[in-house]
Design a protein around this motif. Structure first.
Motif, PDB file in Angstrom:
ATOM      1  N   HIS A 140      -3.195  -0.619  -5.263  1.00  0.00           N
ATOM      2  CA  HIS A 140      -3.021  -0.835  -3.822  1.00  0.00           C
ATOM      3  C   HIS A 140      -3.173  -2.312  -3.481  1.00  0.00           C
ATOM      4  CE1 HIS A 140      -4.396  -1.054   0.409  1.00  0.00           C
ATOM      5  NE2 HIS A 140      -3.365  -0.243   0.567  1.00  0.00           N
ATOM      6  N   CYS A 171       0.478   5.417  -7.582  1.00  0.00           N
ATOM      7  CA  CYS A 171      -0.799   5.957  -7.103  1.00  0.00           C
ATOM      8  C   CYS A 171      -0.934   7.432  -7.465  1.00  0.00           C
ATOM      9  CB  CYS A 171      -0.906   5.752  -5.598  1.00  0.00           C
ATOM     10  SG  CYS A 171      -2.401   6.432  -4.877  1.00  0.00           S
ATOM     11  N   VAL A 219      -6.135   3.216  -8.774  1.00  0.00           N
ATOM     12  CA  VAL A 219      -5.480   3.403  -7.478  1.00  0.00           C
ATOM     13  C   VAL A 219      -5.785   2.214  -6.568  1.00  0.00           C
ATOM     14  CG1 VAL A 219      -5.426   4.810  -5.365  1.00  0.00           C
ATOM     15  CG2 VAL A 219      -5.427   5.927  -7.608  1.00  0.00           C
TER      16      VAL A 219
END
Length: 156
Positions: A62, A46, A58
Motif C-alpha cells: 500500500h 493486496c 499488504v
C-alpha cells in the motif's frame, strides 16, 4: 499588419489555444486512468498477500502504491493549473477543484444566475463549494447526469 492578417493570426491563436486545452484534458484523463490502474493492481497484489496472511506485505504494498498514486495526482493538479491559465477570462476557472462562478445573466436584483463548472473530482449529488465573484462561498449540489467539465447554473 492588415486587419485580415490580424484576424487570421487571432484565429490561429485561438485554434492553438484550443488544441493545447484538448491536449491537457487528454493528459489529465490518461493520468486519472493510470491512477485507477495503480489502485486496481494494488487490489490484486493486496488480495494475494492478504490470502497468505502477510499483513506487513499488504501495508508495504500500500505504501509503495500510494507514493506512485500521489505523484500522478500531483501531475493531475499541475495540468489543471496549466489548463486554467489557458482558459479565457470569461470562462469559469476551477481552483483546487473549487469552481468560481461567473455571472451569465442579470435577473431582478438581488438574484443572479451563475454558471458553475463541475469540478474534475465531483460526482452527481455531491455537494461542492462555489466561490462567487464577490469572494463569498456557497454550497451547491452537482446535478444528476453532470460530468466533470460540464456547466450547470445556480441562482444566487
Amino acid at each position: 499588419m492588415s486587419s485580415w492578417m490580424k484576424t487570421l493570426q487571432s484565429g490561429a491563436n485561438k485554434v492553438g489555444n484550443e488544441a493545447a486545452k484538448l491536449k491537457l484534458y487528454a493528459e489529465i484523463s490518461l493520468l486519472k486512468g493510470d491512477i485507477k490502474s495503480l489502485k486496481e493492481a494494488w487490489g490484486v497484489t493486496c488480495f494475494d498477500l492478504y490470502s497468505q496472511g502477510d499483513a506487513n506485505g499488504v501495508n508495504a504494498s500500500h505504501a509503495k502504491q500510494l507514493v506512485k498514486i500521489r505523484e500522478k495526482e500531483a501531475k493531475v493538479q499541475a495540468k489543471i493549473v496549466e489548463l486554467n491559465k489557458l482558459k479565457a477570462p470569461k470562462e469559469p476557472v476551477v481552483v483546487d477543484s473549487t469552481p468560481i462562478a461567473v455571472p451569465i445573466a442579470e435577473v431582478p436584483p438581488p438574484t443572479q444566475t451563475m454558471a458553475v463548472p463541475v469540478p474534475p473530482d465531483a460526482s452527481p449529488g455531491q455537494q461542492i463549494a462555489v466561490v462567487l465573484p464577490d469572494g463569498k462561498t456557497v454550497q451547491a449540489v452537482v446535478p444528476p447526469n453532470a460530468t466533470p467539465g460540464t456547466v450547470f447554473h445556480i441562482q444566487v
